[in-house]
Design an enzyme around this catalytic site. Structure first.
Site, PDB file in Angstrom:
ATOM      1  N   HIS A  17     -11.104 -56.153  65.978  1.00  0.00           N
ATOM      2  CA  HIS A  17     -12.170 -56.152  65.299  1.00  0.00           C
ATOM      3  C   HIS A  17     -13.356 -55.424  65.751  1.00  0.00           C
ATOM      4  CE1 HIS A  17     -13.252 -57.073  60.849  1.00  0.00           C
ATOM      5  NE2 HIS A  17     -14.362 -56.532  61.364  1.00  0.00           N
ATOM      6  N   HIS A 205     -10.619 -56.938  55.575  1.00  0.00           N
ATOM      7  CA  HIS A 205     -11.721 -57.806  55.613  1.00  0.00           C
ATOM      8  C   HIS A 205     -11.932 -58.729  54.375  1.00  0.00           C
ATOM      9  CE1 HIS A 205     -13.696 -54.807  58.280  1.00  0.00           C
ATOM     10  NE2 HIS A 205     -14.512 -55.726  58.380  1.00  0.00           N
ATOM     11  N   GLU A 208     -14.930 -63.485  54.466  1.00  0.00           N
ATOM     12  CA  GLU A 208     -16.207 -63.686  55.267  1.00  0.00           C
ATOM     13  C   GLU A 208     -17.255 -63.629  54.138  1.00  0.00           C
ATOM     14  OE1 GLU A 208     -18.822 -60.290  58.090  1.00  0.00           O
ATOM     15  OE2 GLU A 208     -17.355 -59.444  56.545  1.00  0.00           O
ATOM     16  N   ASP A 298     -17.061 -57.241  66.177  1.00  0.00           N
ATOM     17  CA  ASP A 298     -17.568 -56.727  65.194  1.00  0.00           C
ATOM     18  C   ASP A 298     -18.214 -55.808  65.252  1.00  0.00           C
ATOM     19  OD1 ASP A 298     -17.450 -56.674  62.211  1.00  0.00           O
ATOM     20  OD2 ASP A 298     -18.845 -58.107  61.826  1.00  0.00           O
TER      21      ASP A 298
END
Length: 355
Positions: A17, A205, A208, A298
């Site tokens: 990621h 995703h 989060e 990220d």
């Protein structure tokens, strides 16, 4: 066991990621911005990196996202996309990464007149160049691309088609990115149906900026083989974070049973509010409960992080060498690669930790 910075750097790492537009070199961003007349907060590389990191740690999502307006501005030509991808691979390799999946949204790089396919090919050229450059420097890295569709926009079916058309050549998987809350996977039902019919690997995703329901849609409707972040899956575990015996909901039990890799990004998760601190990050208890946790960056520039830095922070929070090894091995087997190639990655991880 205490690990030095150099001992951590040379450990084999796998990043699943990592956003291409979140990891530019500060000097490159400054140079490319000057070429197109784009104004940055500062033209000093170190100061620019500090500025982005301060924004990321400010608690303001607006300030955090400001950096992407700058990086996207310089990623609108084939040459610049190729350069950014090449440098990303080289930088990751120097940090001990042996396999990287770089994700980006082709639809965000069309302002200079490129087609979606030309964007994909430009990034792939950079990945190939980066692998070759890293090899010349003595680093063995594999790298691949994931195509993102922006979940708050309406081109997901087109991006899914693009991913399928470039499967095995310029793309190994599909993702939806962007604002999670209010933009569920079900908004992109047709795209996910197409991806399922073509057996295309999907990561989404989820977990989060939204909770367990978002994770449930990602795993069910989206048939996700991995979860981007996924840390808020703990909201489907009664007693999580307490001394009580945990009771798993259907979503959490499924992710545990199927060993769905969670693409945890410790520092970024703190910056975006998915975790309160590294010390109290859900990754620790999720690991202890048997979930398939992995460690990721990220956005290396925007968050001011590296894979080695994330490893070091987890060690400071109590992780052992064995913990790092197990998370890296999970990442190897979670890569969107053929089985034999994942086995080779896993072997490299084992050899690297035994040496």
């Amino acid at each position: 066991m205490t690990l030095t910075a150099e001992e951590i750097r040379i450990l084999p790492k796998i990043v699943l990621h990592d956003h291409l537009d979140g990891g530019l070199r500060p000097a490159t961003l400054i140079e490319l911005s000057a070429e197109i007349g784009h104004e940055l907060p500062t033209t000093d590389p170190d100061a620019l990196a500090r500025d982005f990191a301060q924004n990321a740690n400010s608690g303001s999502l607006v300030r955090y996202l400001e950096a992407f307006s700058h990086t996207a501005a310089v990623m609108q030509t084939a040459a610049n996309l190729t350069r950014v991808a090449r440098e990303a691979v080289v930088d990751l390799a120097a940090d001990g990464v042996i396999y990287a999946e770089l994700r980006y949204a082709p639809e965000q790089h069309l302002e200079g007149g490129l087609t979606l396919q030309e964007v994909v090919e430009a990034v792939q050229d950079g990945i190939k160049e980066g692998i070759a450059e890293a090899a010349e420097a003595g680093y063995g890295i594999r790298a691949a691309a994931l195509l993102d569709a922006m979940r708050h926009l309406d081109r997901s079916f087109e991006i899914a088609e693009l991913a399928i058309a470039n499967r095995g050549r310029c793309c190994v998987g599909f993702d939806i990115a962007g604002p999670e809350l209010g933009f569920p996977p079900s908004n992109h039902r047709a795209a996910f149906q197409l991806l399922r019919e073509n057996l295309m690997p999907v990561t989404i995703h989820a977990g989060e900026a939204d909770g367990a329901a978002s994770v449930g849609e990602a795993l069910g409707l989206g048939s996700a083989r991995r979860l981007g972040h996924g840390v808020r899956i703990h909201e489907d575990i009664e007693g999580f974070g307490t001394d009580e015996e945990p009771v798993f909901g259907i979503i959490a039990q499924h992710a545990l049973d199927e060993q769905i890799p969670l693409e945890c990004c410790p520092t970024s998760n703190v910056q975006t509010g998915a975790a309160t601190s590294i010390e109290d990050h859900p990754i620790h208890e999720l690991r202890d409960l048997g979930f398939a946790v992995t460690i990721n960056t990220d956005n290396r520039l925007v968050s001011g992080v590296s894979m080695s830095g994330e490893f070091a922070k987890l060690v400071e929070a109590g992780w052992t060498l064995e913990d790092l090894f197990e998370a890296t091995l999970v990442a190897a087997w979670g890569a969107f690669l053929p089985y034999d190639e994942r086995a080779e990655l896993a072997e490299r991880v084992v050899e690297g930790y035994e040496s």
